[in-house]
Design a protein around this motif. Structure first.
Motif, mmCIF file in Angstrom:
data_model
loop_
_atom_site.group_PDB
_atom_site.id
_atom_site.type_symbol
_atom_site.label_atom_id
_atom_site.label_comp_id
_atom_site.label_asym_id
_atom_site.label_seq_id
_atom_site.Cartn_x
_atom_site.Cartn_y
_atom_site.Cartn_z
ATOM 1 N N SER A 131 0.886 -1.218 0.038
ATOM 2 C CA SER A 131 0.055 0.033 -0.082
ATOM 3 C C SER A 131 0.769 1.134 0.047
ATOM 4 O O SER A 131 1.888 1.393 0.564
ATOM 5 N N LEU A 132 0.435 2.209 -0.791
ATOM 6 C CA LEU A 132 1.351 3.541 -0.895
ATOM 7 C C LEU A 132 1.117 4.296 0.302
ATOM 8 O O LEU A 132 2.007 5.034 0.788
ATOM 9 N N ASN A 133 0.083 3.780 1.333
ATOM 10 C CA ASN A 133 0.074 4.527 2.713
ATOM 11 C C ASN A 133 0.986 3.887 3.665
ATOM 12 O O ASN A 133 0.994 4.340 4.714
ATOM 13 N N ASP A 134 1.834 2.852 3.300
ATOM 14 C CA ASP A 134 2.502 2.206 4.351
ATOM 15 C C ASP A 134 4.006 2.580 3.952
ATOM 16 O O ASP A 134 4.761 1.478 3.400
ATOM 17 N N SER A 135 4.439 3.633 3.998
ATOM 18 C CA SER A 135 5.957 4.006 3.776
ATOM 19 C C SER A 135 6.956 3.281 4.638
ATOM 20 O O SER A 135 8.127 2.937 4.130
ATOM 21 N N ASP A 136 6.527 2.848 5.807
ATOM 22 C CA ASP A 136 7.573 2.049 6.628
ATOM 23 C C ASP A 136 7.761 0.729 6.113
ATOM 24 O O ASP A 136 8.886 0.165 6.016
ATOM 25 N N ALA A 137 6.606 0.018 5.500
ATOM 26 C CA ALA A 137 7.052 -1.116 4.760
ATOM 27 C C ALA A 137 7.801 -1.056 3.732
ATOM 28 O O ALA A 137 8.699 -1.966 3.528
#
Length: 102
Positions: free
Chosen positions: A51-57
């Motif tokens: 997901s683009l919302n999960d920059s930590d990943a």
């Protein structure tokens, strides 16, 4: 592409993602968004669709690949090549059936 260890494309959308397929065909794992047709990549050890919302990943995967030893990298490289090869074989087989029955 083969001079790099990871192909990264955090795209907001692709209808196919030719450059993604080119990376896979070059035997390079990909790190992409989940906004493409290329999904569940980690199941095949060929990359990650996040997901683009999960920059930590995204950051974790980059760190993982940058610290991978040669054997681990080879696993991902082989996974990418095998995934692309299977896609081509399926596409060619389906195209042959379409030609046969049209």
């Amino acid at each position: 592409i083969q001079e790099n260890h990871l192909y990264i494309l955090p795209t907001k959308g692709e209808n196919f993602g030719h450059s993604i397929f080119e990376a896979l065909l070059s035997g390079r794992p990909v790190l992409i968004s989940d906004q493409t047709p290329w999904l569940n990549l980690s199941d095949s050890n060929c990359g990650w669709d996040l997901s683009l919302n999960d920059s930590d990943a995204f950051s974790l995967i980059i760190k993982k690949i940058s610290s991978a030893d040669q054997d681990e990298f080879n696993t991902y490289a082989k996974g990418a090549w095998d995934y692309a090869k299977a896609f081509l074989e399926t596409s060619l087989r389906n195209n042959n059936y379409n030609t046969l029955f049209s």
